[in-house]
Design a protein around this motif. Sequence first.
Motif, PDB file in Angstrom:
ATOM      1  N   THR A  88       0.961  -1.234   0.191  1.00  0.00           N
ATOM      2  CA  THR A  88       0.102  -0.051  -0.148  1.00  0.00           C
ATOM      3  C   THR A  88       0.792   1.292   0.098  1.00  0.00           C
ATOM      4  OG1 THR A  88      -1.749  -1.166   1.020  1.00  0.00           O
ATOM      5  CG2 THR A  88      -1.835   1.396   1.190  1.00  0.00           C
ATOM      6  N   VAL A  89       1.867   1.307   0.697  1.00  0.00           N
ATOM      7  CA  VAL A  89       2.677   2.192   0.836  1.00  0.00           C
ATOM      8  C   VAL A  89       3.486   2.543  -0.582  1.00  0.00           C
ATOM      9  CG1 VAL A  89       5.064   3.427   2.009  1.00  0.00           C
ATOM     10  CG2 VAL A  89       3.048   2.167   3.352  1.00  0.00           C
ATOM     11  N   ALA A  90       3.586   1.463  -1.027  1.00  0.00           N
ATOM     12  CA  ALA A  90       4.684   1.348  -2.391  1.00  0.00           C
ATOM     13  C   ALA A  90       3.647   2.013  -3.509  1.00  0.00           C
ATOM     14  CB  ALA A  90       5.096   0.195  -2.701  1.00  0.00           C
ATOM     15  N   ALA A  91       2.442   1.776  -3.629  1.00  0.00           N
ATOM     16  CA  ALA A  91       1.438   2.148  -4.330  1.00  0.00           C
ATOM     17  C   ALA A  91       1.201   3.545  -4.342  1.00  0.00           C
ATOM     18  CB  ALA A  91       0.070   1.343  -4.143  1.00  0.00           C
ATOM     19  N   GLU A 107      12.936  12.886   1.250  1.00  0.00           N
ATOM     20  CA  GLU A 107      12.955  12.278   2.850  1.00  0.00           C
ATOM     21  C   GLU A 107      11.408  11.613   2.637  1.00  0.00           C
ATOM     22  OE1 GLU A 107      13.476  14.219   6.745  1.00  0.00           O
ATOM     23  OE2 GLU A 107      11.309  14.600   6.434  1.00  0.00           O
ATOM     24  N   ILE A 108      11.598  10.473   2.893  1.00  0.00           N
ATOM     25  CA  ILE A 108      10.111   9.568   3.017  1.00  0.00           C
ATOM     26  C   ILE A 108       9.897   9.136   4.340  1.00  0.00           C
ATOM     27  CG2 ILE A 108       8.815   7.992   1.985  1.00  0.00           C
ATOM     28  CD1 ILE A 108      10.335   8.465  -0.538  1.00  0.00           C
ATOM     29  N   THR A 109       9.071   9.563   5.450  1.00  0.00           N
ATOM     30  CA  THR A 109       8.956   9.264   6.594  1.00  0.00           C
ATOM     31  C   THR A 109       7.594   8.304   6.831  1.00  0.00           C
ATOM     32  OG1 THR A 109       9.986  11.181   7.301  1.00  0.00           O
ATOM     33  CG2 THR A 109       8.896  10.115   8.885  1.00  0.00           C
ATOM     34  N   LEU A 110       7.656   7.528   7.521  1.00  0.00           N
ATOM     35  CA  LEU A 110       6.526   6.455   7.940  1.00  0.00           C
ATOM     36  C   LEU A 110       6.310   6.452   9.567  1.00  0.00           C
ATOM     37  CD1 LEU A 110       4.667   3.804   6.352  1.00  0.00           C
ATOM     38  CD2 LEU A 110       5.562   3.347   8.628  1.00  0.00           C
ATOM     39  N   GLU A 111       5.353   7.137  10.116  1.00  0.00           N
ATOM     40  CA  GLU A 111       5.185   6.636  11.666  1.00  0.00           C
ATOM     41  C   GLU A 111       4.702   5.247  11.969  1.00  0.00           C
ATOM     42  OE1 GLU A 111       3.436  10.953  13.113  1.00  0.00           O
ATOM     43  OE2 GLU A 111       1.809   9.356  12.785  1.00  0.00           O
ATOM     44  N   ALA A 112       5.390   4.660  13.004  1.00  0.00           N
ATOM     45  CA  ALA A 112       5.128   3.469  13.194  1.00  0.00           C
ATOM     46  C   ALA A 112       5.052   3.197  14.679  1.00  0.00           C
ATOM     47  CB  ALA A 112       6.355   2.573  12.802  1.00  0.00           C
ATOM     48  N   ASN A 113       3.902   2.248  15.121  1.00  0.00           N
ATOM     49  CA  ASN A 113       4.011   1.931  16.513  1.00  0.00           C
ATOM     50  C   ASN A 113       4.963   0.793  16.545  1.00  0.00           C
ATOM     51  OD1 ASN A 113       2.115   3.589  17.312  1.00  0.00           O
ATOM     52  ND2 ASN A 113       0.621   2.359  17.279  1.00  0.00           N
ATOM     53  N   GLY A 124       9.903  -4.377   4.362  1.00  0.00           N
ATOM     54  CA  GLY A 124       9.033  -3.991   3.436  1.00  0.00           C
ATOM     55  C   GLY A 124       8.744  -2.586   3.024  1.00  0.00           C
ATOM     56  N   TYR A 125       8.982  -1.879   4.103  1.00  0.00           N
ATOM     57  CA  TYR A 125       8.796  -0.284   3.846  1.00  0.00           C
ATOM     58  C   TYR A 125       9.874   0.189   3.350  1.00  0.00           C
ATOM     59  CZ  TYR A 125       4.708  -0.639   7.008  1.00  0.00           C
ATOM     60  OH  TYR A 125       3.620  -1.108   7.609  1.00  0.00           O
ATOM     61  N   ARG A 126      11.105  -0.387   3.731  1.00  0.00           N
ATOM     62  CA  ARG A 126      12.377   0.124   3.188  1.00  0.00           C
ATOM     63  C   ARG A 126      12.341  -0.168   1.653  1.00  0.00           C
ATOM     64  NH1 ARG A 126      15.310   3.339   1.755  1.00  0.00           N
ATOM     65  NH2 ARG A 126      17.527   3.380   2.085  1.00  0.00           N
ATOM     66  N   GLY A 129      10.448   2.303  -0.342  1.00  0.00           N
ATOM     67  CA  GLY A 129      11.112   3.476  -0.414  1.00  0.00           C
ATOM     68  C   GLY A 129      11.163   4.528   0.578  1.00  0.00           C
ATOM     69  N   VAL A 130      10.508   3.875   1.921  1.00  0.00           N
ATOM     70  CA  VAL A 130      10.494   4.520   3.014  1.00  0.00           C
ATOM     71  C   VAL A 130      11.859   4.816   3.568  1.00  0.00           C
ATOM     72  CG1 VAL A 130      10.110   4.749   5.573  1.00  0.00           C
ATOM     73  CG2 VAL A 130       8.207   4.151   3.803  1.00  0.00           C
ATOM     74  N   ASN A 131      12.480   6.074   3.991  1.00  0.00           N
ATOM     75  CA  ASN A 131      13.955   6.248   4.438  1.00  0.00           C
ATOM     76  C   ASN A 131      14.216   6.757   5.938  1.00  0.00           C
ATOM     77  OD1 ASN A 131      13.323   8.832   3.847  1.00  0.00           O
ATOM     78  ND2 ASN A 131      14.511   8.587   1.447  1.00  0.00           N
ATOM     79  N   ARG A 132      12.845   6.929   6.316  1.00  0.00           N
ATOM     80  CA  ARG A 132      13.208   7.416   7.611  1.00  0.00           C
ATOM     81  C   ARG A 132      11.748   7.181   8.458  1.00  0.00           C
ATOM     82  NH1 ARG A 132      11.023  12.165  10.531  1.00  0.00           N
ATOM     83  NH2 ARG A 132      12.306  12.760  12.061  1.00  0.00           N
ATOM     84  N   VAL A 133      11.790   6.489   9.720  1.00  0.00           N
ATOM     85  CA  VAL A 133      10.777   5.904  10.362  1.00  0.00           C
ATOM     86  C   VAL A 133      10.675   6.759  11.804  1.00  0.00           C
ATOM     87  CG1 VAL A 133      12.186   3.991  11.714  1.00  0.00           C
ATOM     88  CG2 VAL A 133       9.726   3.748  11.183  1.00  0.00           C
ATOM     89  N   SER A 134       9.519   6.933  12.039  1.00  0.00           N
ATOM     90  CA  SER A 134       9.290   7.613  13.290  1.00  0.00           C
ATOM     91  C   SER A 134       8.427   6.752  14.402  1.00  0.00           C
ATOM     92  CB  SER A 134       8.537   9.048  13.142  1.00  0.00           C
ATOM     93  OG  SER A 134       8.245   9.668  14.154  1.00  0.00           O
ATOM     94  N   LEU A 135       9.019   6.242  15.368  1.00  0.00           N
ATOM     95  CA  LEU A 135       8.586   5.389  16.070  1.00  0.00           C
ATOM     96  C   LEU A 135       7.988   6.187  17.264  1.00  0.00           C
ATOM     97  CD1 LEU A 135      11.320   2.627  16.455  1.00  0.00           C
ATOM     98  CD2 LEU A 135       8.889   2.409  15.724  1.00  0.00           C
ATOM     99  N   GLY A 136       6.322   5.875  17.637  1.00  0.00           N
ATOM    100  CA  GLY A 136       5.677   6.314  18.782  1.00  0.00           C
ATOM    101  C   GLY A 136       6.015   5.452  20.210  1.00  0.00           C
ATOM    102  N   VAL A 137       7.242   5.621  20.599  1.00  0.00           N
ATOM    103  CA  VAL A 137       7.575   5.069  22.007  1.00  0.00           C
ATOM    104  C   VAL A 137       6.723   5.395  23.043  1.00  0.00           C
ATOM    105  CG1 VAL A 137       9.474   4.244  23.416  1.00  0.00           C
ATOM    106  CG2 VAL A 137       9.686   4.519  20.953  1.00  0.00           C
TER     107      VAL A 137
END
Length: 394
Positions: A88-91, A107-113, A124-126, A129-137
Motif C-alpha cells: 500500500t505504501v509502495a502504491a 525524505e520519506i517518513t512513516l510513523e510506526a508503533n 518491506g517499507y524500506r 522507498g521509506v528512508n525515515r521511520v518515526s517510532l511512537g515509543v
Amino acid sequence: MSTLNVAQVESRVRADGGFAVYVHWPFCQAKCPYCDFNSHVRHKAVDQTRFAAAMARELATFASWTAERRPLSVFFGGGTPSLMEPSTVAAILTAIDDTLGLPADAEITLEANPTSVEAARFEGYRAAGVNRVSLGVQSLNDTELAALGRLHDAATARAALALARRIFPHVSADLIYARPRQTTTAWAAELSDMLDLAGDHLSLYQLTIEPGTRFFDLAEMGKLVVPEDDAAADLYELTGEMTRAAGFSRYEVSNHARPGGEARHNLVYWRGGSYIGIGPGAHGRLNENGTRTATSTERHPETWLAKVEADGHGLTEHEPLGAGARADEYLLMALRLTEGMDLDAYAARAGAPLDEARIDALAAGGFLRRDGRRIAVPDTARLLTNAVVRELAA
C-alpha cells in the motif's frame, strides 16, 4: 525518479519554505486516551487497495490546482501508518512519483508503533522507498505505557528501535513527559535510557490534556493530575540539558536532532512552505496561482472514501488565506524554530512589516534574538514563545 541536489534544496527552502506531501492513514488498533488526532478503530479488515486508489485520485486532483512539483518530503502520518501493508505504501509513493515527480533523495517518513507485528514490516517499507521511520515509543516504563493506553511494552520498543536503526538511514522516536506524578529524577532516568537507544532524532512532547479525549474527562473529574507549570518547566529545561550533552540540538520547541537529522518534512511546515494533504482528515496548504489556500478533508474514513470516488476529492474546506492569516501562521510556526523567522518573508505575507518598536522592546527584554533580518526566541525565553508571538501579532 530525478535527483534534487543539496544546493537546489537549500535554495528552494530559503525562497518559499519548500513543498511536501502529507498522507493520512486514519486507522489504529486502539484509541489512546490522550490522543485528539483523527484516528479510528476498525474491527474488520480495511480495503487498503481501495483507500490507496482514492488517495492517488485525491492527489491528482490537488496537483492539478498547483504548479508545485518535486516534493522535498513525503510523510505518512495517522492514525497508525504501520498498519499499512508495504504494498500500500509502495502504491501511494508510485502515485506521488507519477503525479509530481519524486526526487530520488526525498525524505520519506512513516510513523510506526513499535509492536512486534508492525516492526516485522520494516524491511518491506524500506523496499517501498521509506528512508525515515518515526517510532511512537512514548515511554520506556511498562506501567506508564499501560496508563497511556499503548499496546507495546518497553522491551518491544527497544527491539523495534534496534531493528529500525539497522534498516533505515534515519530514525526518530517520540516520548511524552510531564505525565501524572512524574518527577525530574524519573524523567532523567528514562530520557538517559532513550538517548542510549536513539537514532538521529527525538520528538519529546509535554503531555497536554486535549478536549474530547479520555484524559480530558478524567482531568475534569479530578482523577488525573499533571505536573504544575513550574514542575513542567523544570522537566523541559532538564530535557534540553540532557539532549544537548548527548549531541542533540533542540532545533524546534519539542524536536531535537543530531547534525543532519532534522525532519525535513516538518521544517516545510515551520518555514511556511506549501504541502498537499491527502487522506481522511488531512490538512494542506496549496500554492494556487500565487494564492495560499487552506484545505482540509472529511474526517470519517468511509465517508471520505465515498466522496473521493464520487468527486475526485474529500474536501470540507478549500479557502484562500488572507494576508493577516498568512502572516500570523508564519509567525506562529517559524518562531517555534531555533533559527527563527525571516522578517522579509513575514512582510511579504502580511503586506506590511512587523512593528520594529515591538521587536526592539522584546529584544531589549531578552525575549528575542536578532541577527540582521532574522529574529528568534532565545533558549532562555523558549517557554514564553507563545507570549512572544502574541505580543508581535497584536
